[in-house]
Design a protein around this motif. Sequence first.
Motif, PDB file in Angstrom:
ATOM      1  N   LYS A  92      41.435  51.152  44.231  1.00 11.44           N
ATOM      2  CA  LYS A  92      41.352  49.704  44.360  1.00 11.44           C
ATOM      3  C   LYS A  92      40.313  49.128  43.398  1.00 11.44           C
ATOM      4  CE  LYS A  92      42.869  49.316  49.175  1.00 11.44           C
ATOM      5  NZ  LYS A  92      42.482  48.903  50.555  1.00 11.44           N
ATOM      6  N   ALA A  93      39.175  49.845  43.210  1.00 15.09           N
ATOM      7  CA  ALA A  93      38.142  49.360  42.283  1.00 15.09           C
ATOM      8  C   ALA A  93      38.676  49.316  40.862  1.00 15.09           C
ATOM      9  CB  ALA A  93      36.904  50.252  42.375  1.00 15.09           C
ATOM     10  N   ARG A  94      39.415  50.268  40.461  1.00 14.07           N
ATOM     11  CA  ARG A  94      39.973  50.267  39.106  1.00 14.07           C
ATOM     12  C   ARG A  94      40.954  49.115  38.924  1.00 14.07           C
ATOM     13  NH1 ARG A  94      39.930  55.933  39.873  1.00 14.07           N
ATOM     14  NH2 ARG A  94      42.158  55.885  40.454  1.00 14.07           N
ATOM     15  N   ARG A 143      40.781  46.191  40.502  1.00 10.95           N
ATOM     16  CA  ARG A 143      40.030  44.948  40.381  1.00 10.95           C
ATOM     17  C   ARG A 143      39.384  44.840  38.995  1.00 10.95           C
ATOM     18  NH1 ARG A 143      38.509  46.160  45.805  1.00 10.95           N
ATOM     19  NH2 ARG A 143      36.582  47.095  44.998  1.00 10.95           N
ATOM     20  N   ALA A 144      38.882  45.975  38.491  1.00 12.89           N
ATOM     21  CA  ALA A 144      38.273  45.945  37.166  1.00 12.89           C
ATOM     22  C   ALA A 144      39.293  45.611  36.093  1.00 12.89           C
ATOM     23  CB  ALA A 144      37.612  47.299  36.864  1.00 12.89           C
TER      24      ALA A 144
END
Length: 567
Positions: A560-562, A564-565
């Motif tokens: 999920k962080a990737r 958003r980035a």
Amino acid sequence: MTAKSGDSVSPSASAFTSDSSKSTKRVPPPESSESIQTRFRVIASFWAVIIFLGFPIWWKTTSIYRAHLPIQEMVDWADGKTCRPVYPLEIHVAAPSLQLTESQHLLRTTQHTLDDLNEFAAHHLRLKLANDTVAHTGDDKVDNLDNRPSDADAADIALTVRVLPEEGLVTPRSELQAHTTQLDVFYPPSQIPSPSTSNPPLSTFIAQELQRIYGEEKATIAHILSGESSALDSTSPELTESISRRLRRSMQYAETYHLSFSLFTPGSAPSSWDIEAAIQEYLAPLLHAFSPISNFTIDTQVQLYATFSPMTPAPVYDEAESAWTLKKEDLSAFINAAEWPLNPSIGSGPTLNFILYVPDPSQSPMIVKENRASSWIVPQWGGVFLLNPQLEKNQANPASLSQDSLQSAFKTFSHQLLTLLGTPSTPASLPLRLQTLVRIRAASLLLSASSTMGSLARLTESLPSIPIPANVASSVSITLSHLSAACSDLREGRFNAALASARIAENEAERSFFEKTMVGQAYFPDEHKVAVYLPLLGPIGVPLVVGLIKEVKRIVAAWKARRRAAV
């Protein structure tokens, strides 16, 4: 200059506030990519070992082997769809005084009369000429016996009927030989059947005699196959009750029976008996005649000072009979099973006990009050005979019993043995009665083995957790094969061969149904398995499952962080 309280802050308080804010915001240092990868590999390796090594080993070592069984075929045998037993009895008719055309006409008309009288299609009589010709029902064609099958494939000859003329007769008469399978029919020479007569009196007489000879056998087989007490409408209530009583009293069929002959006396005499000579003289011929049906082993014993049970009513002296009497209702308590050495079973087969009781001279003669009998049968157990020696007043019992003095006892034991083995009471010829017993036993064994196959099929389907060893599948295959052979032999009239096949089928069916490895697993429910596995797998499984869940969460969070980035 005076400072305002609201404008000044203590240096120590300010330092404490700064240190508290720093401690609440302190977080552990981030993990290196190498440590994350190491933790992932450790967890993955554990689960890989479990999935690819541990689980297959567990599955292999704990799986239940279930050999393939022909369930549908077994159920069909139990439901009677595969085989409907028939009993075609081959009867040879010899008419040496008649011409060939007259013999053929007599045979055809007799066969038609038999078919009209027969109400049980599974049991029918097939007549054949014994003078090198064969007659067929409803067909004028006659075949030569040179085309008959070999002796091994030929049907068993149930009866030979000799039709003989006799001067001075008004109506035909018959005479059944007591020790052979031969029926002599004598007729007036004036009643020679002519080809123009459709229903000669001689044919009617022969057909009625054959119906009378095989009436009890037909009713018994109908009773066994249908399971009802009145399977045939023409069966009299007396015959039906006689058949039911005989079946209740007889032993279950066994390949081998053990015969135990016991001499009991309340005193010290007689202390010996000529048992071996008596068995050879009075019993051995009967046992030899039974050899196609069952085998027998024999043991004997002598028991002195054999007293009655304290619970048994004592014999009562009857002035009118001049004898000591036992009441019929007290006969069941006559045998002192607690003190008399009577083994219920010796060897592999069931035991038949035959007791010869010699009363004390003070209570002799001893008889049954109601019928003045000196013997009786204990159903499915054996027989008792009261031997009352001819004694003078105040004379003691003889020290030994000779062969002649045992004659009446062993003749009674022979009749009791026939009854306990289920032999029919008619006809008068013993060989014919034994032939009937062969067919009755073949029918009962065929039904018993078929029923066992159905029970085994239902058991294996209702309990999927029980194992089915390879030997059970082998026994089932042998059972079905011999059931088919028995059914085929019955259809061809080879009753001795049918009994042999049915006996093997019954033994194999019992062996497969009572296989000990199957019975042991039948009472091991799934709750026991859960109780066994949880203490072992719980402490190991919880850390592995928790670690796997955390690792899955970390992977999902990183993914999920990737995303958003990237946005």
